[in-house]
Write a protein that holds these residues in place. Structure first.
Motif, PDB file in Angstrom:
ATOM      1  N   ALA A 158       0.834  -1.200   0.000  1.00  0.00           N
ATOM      2  CA  ALA A 158       0.000   0.000   0.000  1.00  0.00           C
ATOM      3  C   ALA A 158       0.871   1.253   0.000  1.00  0.00           C
ATOM      4  CB  ALA A 158      -0.930  -0.006   1.214  1.00  0.00           C
ATOM      5  N   ILE A 159       1.911   1.258   0.864  1.00  0.00           N
ATOM      6  CA  ILE A 159       2.769   2.443   0.933  1.00  0.00           C
ATOM      7  C   ILE A 159       3.540   2.618  -0.374  1.00  0.00           C
ATOM      8  CG2 ILE A 159       4.741   3.494   2.110  1.00  0.00           C
ATOM      9  CD1 ILE A 159       3.715   2.224   4.681  1.00  0.00           C
ATOM     10  N   ALA A 160       4.001   1.485  -0.962  1.00  0.00           N
ATOM     11  CA  ALA A 160       4.730   1.582  -2.232  1.00  0.00           C
ATOM     12  C   ALA A 160       3.845   2.159  -3.323  1.00  0.00           C
ATOM     13  CB  ALA A 160       5.247   0.202  -2.642  1.00  0.00           C
ATOM     14  N   LEU A 161       2.575   1.745  -3.349  1.00  0.00           N
ATOM     15  CA  LEU A 161       1.639   2.277  -4.351  1.00  0.00           C
ATOM     16  C   LEU A 161       1.474   3.783  -4.186  1.00  0.00           C
ATOM     17  CD1 LEU A 161      -1.155  -0.437  -4.350  1.00  0.00           C
ATOM     18  CD2 LEU A 161       0.248   0.227  -6.299  1.00  0.00           C
ATOM     19  N   LEU A 162       1.365   4.214  -2.930  1.00  0.00           N
ATOM     20  CA  LEU A 162       1.206   5.648  -2.681  1.00  0.00           C
ATOM     21  C   LEU A 162       2.482   6.399  -3.064  1.00  0.00           C
ATOM     22  CD1 LEU A 162      -0.653   5.571   0.756  1.00  0.00           C
ATOM     23  CD2 LEU A 162      -1.608   5.990  -1.500  1.00  0.00           C
ATOM     24  N   LEU A 163       3.643   5.845  -2.656  1.00  0.00           N
ATOM     25  CA  LEU A 163       4.916   6.506  -2.970  1.00  0.00           C
ATOM     26  C   LEU A 163       5.131   6.585  -4.474  1.00  0.00           C
ATOM     27  CD1 LEU A 163       7.494   5.130  -0.395  1.00  0.00           C
ATOM     28  CD2 LEU A 163       6.644   7.448  -0.614  1.00  0.00           C
ATOM     29  N   ASN A 164       4.621   5.582  -5.188  1.00  0.00           N
ATOM     30  CA  ASN A 164       4.786   5.540  -6.632  1.00  0.00           C
ATOM     31  C   ASN A 164       3.961   6.640  -7.309  1.00  0.00           C
ATOM     32  OD1 ASN A 164       6.223   4.214  -8.592  1.00  0.00           O
ATOM     33  ND2 ASN A 164       4.453   3.043  -9.263  1.00  0.00           N
ATOM     34  N   ARG A 165       2.915   7.071  -6.614  1.00  0.00           N
ATOM     35  CA  ARG A 165       2.023   8.081  -7.181  1.00  0.00           C
ATOM     36  C   ARG A 165       2.573   9.499  -7.032  1.00  0.00           C
ATOM     37  NH1 ARG A 165      -3.528   6.670  -8.495  1.00  0.00           N
ATOM     38  NH2 ARG A 165      -3.161   4.729  -9.577  1.00  0.00           N
ATOM     39  N   ILE A 166       3.212   9.759  -5.855  1.00  0.00           N
ATOM     40  CA  ILE A 166       3.639  11.138  -5.631  1.00  0.00           C
ATOM     41  C   ILE A 166       4.931  11.428  -6.377  1.00  0.00           C
ATOM     42  CG2 ILE A 166       2.517  11.760  -3.473  1.00  0.00           C
ATOM     43  CD1 ILE A 166       5.031  10.835  -2.021  1.00  0.00           C
ATOM     44  N   THR A 167       5.014  12.629  -6.905  1.00  0.00           N
ATOM     45  CA  THR A 167       6.247  13.050  -7.542  1.00  0.00           C
ATOM     46  C   THR A 167       6.922  14.087  -6.658  1.00  0.00           C
ATOM     47  OG1 THR A 167       4.866  14.586  -8.768  1.00  0.00           O
ATOM     48  CG2 THR A 167       5.579  12.610  -9.915  1.00  0.00           C
TER      49      THR A 167
END
Lengths: 297, 353
Positions: free
Chosen positions: A93-102
């Motif tokens: 879940a955290i990786a998915l979120l981190l992948n979204r933010i630039t």
């Protein structure tokens, strides 16, 4: 040459190249493994003079009748079942979120990776304070929801939960990085194709992300299972060198440690190690079998 | 479905504009190619039709409906990607069924429809394989079947043949044409290969540096290039291009003086240089010197020297010796004059009686 036939000379040369690593591995891995297997059958052992006068299955018999070992096995299984799924789900879940933010993504990635590079003892000290029954942050936070103060580290009911929460948090960093690599390896084209095919965000996640991420999920869970079965230092550090209040955090490796270093029962310690080895083997073989059908490389 | 672009522009970072005010209409039921060199914005145009990319300004219409604000999910087009983008973890049948699964079509119906499509594209014997074990051509067919599964009113193909070998490419482009005619779906085909575009499409849109150069049938593109870029881009071997100053007075009596004065570049198709007098079709004669003469099978190519410039012709009938003088007859069709901006001012249908 690529198509060279193996000769005595070339084999000898290859062996020479392998030798440095081979010596280290044999001395520190292969020999101790074999030795501990043999040691688990020592029933009469004079360790001052290193004389074995009797071999047998007494050590294993002892383990199967020792209530402490039963507790250790039960606690280890609870720990594995508690830590591994939570680690996989939360780090994904955290990786998915981190992948979204630039925005400041590098900073966030570093922050989440920090627990991995921090020493377990330091982490345990910090969590020791978080879990403090009177002044701890966790109880303070829970008080907002009307939860009465919990003595996390002193109560046998909560000690295992406290240990699991800390371990999950500690494991996150590395697994997030693995998941981020996996996410980056999924070609953007698949998402575009899925969008064209009418898949909304959730369907894109279940039909593209999850199956294409399965090799990483497999790696993370196998790694997590093996690591969790071997848990020791977190317990030692969090409960100040004890296996938790009334043995509530006694695990197999902690049991092994006690038998070996405090009671000098080498045979029993080795036998518990062998039992742990077969438990890990069983679970890993099951995971491999499962992965044949559900992991897509 | 008819697709219309009205003043569509696109810039990626707000400053660098990639596509400049595109205006075109793709008629219903036709196969249209978007042709252009690498980086001309042709794939980007396709992405905007699919809804994967939104234009910075302008409007896109499907029929009468303004779809500018809709994303790919809502536009419901079918698309075949350059590398096919088949889901690697799904079997061929499941790949074709995927859009139907997303549309919540009942399972039995899904299966039936997918098998029918697999038959249409001739992959019905590969249904239980994973995409990884298919050849390029088979993957491409599966990708087309998947794109057709939800019966889109629009089929988009992004360089679908670029990963195939030469022979398969020719076979597959005929297949695409066949499937398009059998289903009657409006198809837009992006390619950088003029041969592909010329053979497959009803109409060709040539793009260069983000602008439409010409949008017409293949024949018109070749016979009536609207500018120097089209003339040079379409045709194999490439059209001979020389400056107007390279002519002495060979053209004076045959082309209007007013036009000659504005002309900057001269374009001569290799087949417009004949070695014998063709009577009324001949526009002018020039004298050249043979530099090289080559024969490969049916082809005869002669490289000629004309006032120090090189000209290529494919229309030599006699055997030539190197260094010999050769009078050539310039044909009316295949001879063009272009002005300073590259616009055609002479040649093409208007000047051929």
């Amino acid at each position: 040459m690529l198509n060279e036939k193996p000769t005595l000379k070339s084999t000898g040369k290859a062996l020479l190249y392998l030798l440095p690593m081979l010596i280290i591995t044999i001395t520190f891995n292969i020999y101790p493994i074999l030795k501990s297997f043999i040691m688990s059958f020592y029933t009469k052992y004079d360790f001052f003079r290193d004389i074995v006068s009797q071999y047998g299955f007494d050590n294993f018999k002892f383990l199967f009748s020792d209530p402490d070992f039963h507790i250790a096995v039960k606690n280890t299984l609870i720990f594995v079942i508690g830590v591994v799924p939570l680690t996989v789900i939360i780090s994904l879940a955290i990786a998915l979120l981190l992948n979204r933010i630039t925005w400041l993504s590098g900073l966030f990635r570093t922050v989440y990776f920090l627990p991995f590079v921090t020493s377990t003892v330091a982490i345990a000290q910090v969590w020791h304070w978080i879990y403090n029954g009177d002044y701890g942050l966790l109880n303070y936070f829970l008080s907002f929801f009307g939860v009465n103060a919990i003595s996390w580290l002193e109560s046998p009911h909560y000690a295992m939960l406290a240990l699991i929460i800390m371990s999950v948090w500690k494991n996150l960093g590395f697994n997030i990085v693995l998941f981020l690599v996996g996410l980056n390896n999924i070609n953007e084209r698949y998402y575009q194709a899925a969008k064209i095919d009418g898949a909304n965000t959730w369907h894109q996640f279940t039909n593209v992300t999850v199956p294409l991420l399965s090799p990483i999920t497999f790696l993370v869970s196998v790694n997590g299972v093996i690591g969790s079965f071997k848990v020791f230092d977190e317990i030692f550090a969090l409960f100040n060198g004890t296996p938790g209040p009334s043995k509530s955090a006694l695990t197999i490796v902690y049991y092994l440690y006690q038998k070996f270093y405090t009671e000098w029962k080498y045979g029993i310690a080795a036998a518990s190690g062998v039992v742990l080895f077969f438990m890990i083997l069983l679970v890993t073989v099951f995971q491999l079998w499962y992965s044949k059908r559900h992991v897509h490389y | 479905m008819e697709v219309t672009f009205k003043d569509v522009s696109l810039s990626y970072d707000g400053s660098r504009e990639i596509l400049h005010r595109l205006n075109f209409t793709i008629p219903e039921g036709t196969l249209v190619s978007i042709l252009g060199p690498s980086g001309c914005g042709k794939s980007t145009t396709l992405m905007m039709i699919s809804g994967l990319l939104a234009p910075t300004s302008g409007h896109i219409f499907f029929g009468d409906e303004d779809v500018t604000k809709q994303d790919a999910l809502q536009r419901k087009v079918g698309m075949v990607f350059q590398n096919y983008a088949l889901y690697p973890h799904l079997k061929v049948l499941d790949n074709i069924m995927f859009p139907l699964k997303m549309a919540k079509v009942p399972k039995a119906e899904r299966r039936e429809k997918a098998i029918k499509l697999a038959k249409l594209v001739h992959v019905d014997d590969q249904l239980d394989k994973k995409p990884g074990s298919l050849s390029g051509g088979q993957q491409q067919r599966v990708a087309i079947a998947r794109a057709l599964a939800k019966e889109p009113s629009l089929l988009l193909l992004d360089e679908p043949l670029s990963n195939l070998d030469a022979r398969l490419r020719i076979e597959m482009r005929q297949e695409i044409r066949r499937i398009q005619q059998e289903t009657g779906v409006t198809t837009i085909f992006v390619t950088h290969d003029q041969d592909e575009a010329l053979h497959i499409s009803d109409h060709i849109m040539v793009l260069n540096s983000g602008k439409i150069q010409q949008f017409s049938s293949a024949e018109t593109l070749y016979d009536n290039p609207s500018n120097l870029f089209i003339a040079q881009f379409i045709g194999e071997p490439v059209i001979n291009t020389i400056d107007i100053e390279d002519f002495d007075d060979e053209l004076t009596d045959h082309v209007d003086a007013e036009i000659l004065k504005r002309a900057k570049k001269v374009g001569i198709r290799p087949e417009a240089l004949q070695d014998h007098d063709t009577g009324a079709d001949t526009l002018a004669t020039i004298t050249t010197k043979v530099k090289t003469f080559e024969k490969f099978g049916r082809e005869k190519n002669a490289l000629l020297d004309f006032h120090g410039k090189r000209l290529l012709t494919t229309e030599i009938e006699a055997e030539l010796a190197e260094g010999q003088e050769l009078p050539l007859y310039l044909q009316k069709s295949g001879f063009y004059l272009f002005d300073q901006e590259g616009t055609r001012i002479f040649g093409g249908d208007q000047d051929v009686e």
